[in-house]
Design an enzyme around this catalytic site. Structure first.
Site, PDB file in Angstrom:
ATOM      1  N   GLU A  28      10.730  -2.597  -0.157  1.00 53.16           N
ATOM      2  CA  GLU A  28      10.471  -4.049  -0.262  1.00 53.16           C
ATOM      3  C   GLU A  28      10.805  -4.538  -1.682  1.00 53.16           C
ATOM      4  OE1 GLU A  28       7.096  -6.438  -1.905  1.00 53.16           O
ATOM      5  OE2 GLU A  28       6.214  -5.265  -0.269  1.00 53.16           O
ATOM      6  N   GLU A  99      11.764  -0.075 -10.690  1.00 56.16           N
ATOM      7  CA  GLU A  99      10.971  -0.555  -9.546  1.00 56.16           C
ATOM      8  C   GLU A  99       9.863   0.415  -9.154  1.00 56.16           C
ATOM      9  OE1 GLU A  99      10.722  -3.648  -8.266  1.00 56.16           O
ATOM     10  OE2 GLU A  99      11.964  -3.881 -10.023  1.00 56.16           O
TER      11      GLU A  99
END
Length: 362
Positions: A28, A99
């Protein structure tokens, strides 16, 4: 007026591979960076922000939802930029570590949330072989340290996960715009038709997360915040299965009641509680939980057993009384009125709600 769109993918943290907890959540994060058509990193976010909009996403147990809103005049390009993430995302190698760190800092923030800690504790006290038991958020340990130690390349696993799981037949798109339906339809067909449909079947599990060994247990946990909370939890059939009767709505209406003679009234009068909440939560397609959460005073903490006794006496009383038609009818009327006179919600919240519900449950 703002336009909005939400795309719901029927893939969530329950699909995380063993040894890579948090992979769906990590995907995501990685997906929204760049695409082959728009390769400049963060250009999507910049475009949306410059045109008066916002964008976000969340990962749940059985779904991941991506959404944005923006000014009407730029909606077509915004939708195209959004669609490209599901057609040809880049998920570049140099964004990987950054991330993972973003996922990790999110997890660190949640470590200070009593609600999150109790939720994870409850998962931990369920069947180890059940997907509910997993740690869905992920952190540096699960996404970097442990995989590296086993010689696993997290980014390669991420790309494989995306290829294997993300398929058009598991997606639901909701678009909110002032254009005509015909115009929106042709716009959507034009922008989204290239999403690969590999005809994947939805992730299935049939067992319940709790067996008899996980029930009738008392767990004491030390909170971060001061205060005492008593949580009583029952595994139940999801109320969506009985959506015409809404048994949970009926039950929580009676257990939450605050009038004279109610459980809440008695506990407050005794000086044992300040607040009581009951309702269904932690829903999934095959299971759900019914909670009664009571905020206790210091005195209430010393009378925990009696409080649980009073709650079960009240439940016994409800069982003996059976379902009262007038209460059901009254609740029905309240819900009907709420439906017809519901306040208008923002387009972005509206599209997220609809696309999530299209998945089969909210």
């Amino acid at each position: 007026m703002a336009c909005a769109a939400s795309l719901n993918v029927g893939v969530g943290s329950f699909c995380d591979p063993v040894g890579l907890e948090g992979l769906a959540h990590f995907l995501e994060h990685m997906l929204f960076y760049a695409s082959e058509k728009y390769p400049l990193e963060d250009s999507y976010l910049k475009y949306i922000t410059e045109h008066g909009g916002s964008t976000n996403a969340f990962t749940a147990s059985e779904m991941t939802n991506y959404f944005f809103d923006a000014n009407t005049d730029c909606f077509e390009e915004a939708l195209d930029r959004f669609a490209q993430f599901f057609i040809k995302p880049l998920m570049s190698a140099d964004a990987t570590m950054r991330e993972i760190k973003a996922v990790d800092s999110e997890n660190k923030m949640y470590l200070l949330s009593d609600e999150r800690r109790m939720s994870q504790l409850q998962k931990h006290l369920s069947l180890e072989s059940h997907p509910y038991h997993k740690f869905g958020g992920g952190n540096c340990d699960t996404l970097d340290v442990r995989p590296k130690a086993k010689g696993v390349d997290t980014r390669q696993e991420l790309l494989k996960f995306y290829e294997d799981k993300y398929s058009a037949n598991l997606m639901h798109l909701v678009v909110y715009s002032k254009e005509s339906l015909d115009k929106i339809q042709s716009l959507v067909e034009d922008k989204f038709q290239e999403i690969q449909n590999s005809d994947r079947s939805r992730f299935q599990f049939s067992s319940q997360p709790c067996t008899s060994e996980h029930l009738q247990i008392l767990v004491r946990a030390v909170p971060i915040k001061q205060g005492h909370k008593l949580r009583i939890v029952w595994p139940i059939t999801p109320s969506i299965v009985h959506y015409k009767e809404e048994p949970c709505r009926y039950l929580d209406h009676l257990i939450n009641h605050e009038g004279e003679g109610s459980l809440s009234y008695v506990l407050k009068k005794l000086g044992w509680a300040t607040e009581l909440y009951a309702g269904e939560d932690d829903r999934a397609s095959e299971f759900s939980f019914f909670y009664v959460v009571i905020d206790l005073t210091d005195a209430g903490q010393d009378h925990m057993q009696e409080i649980i006794g009073l709650l079960f006496k009240y439940i016994q009383l409800l069982q003996q009384s059976g379902v009262c038609k007038w209460i059901f009818d009254e609740l029905s009327a309240i819900c009907e009125t709420g439906f017809h006179y519901e306040d208008k919600i923002s387009p972005i919240d509206y599209v997220v709600r609809i696309s999530s519900n299209m998945q089969g449950h909210g």
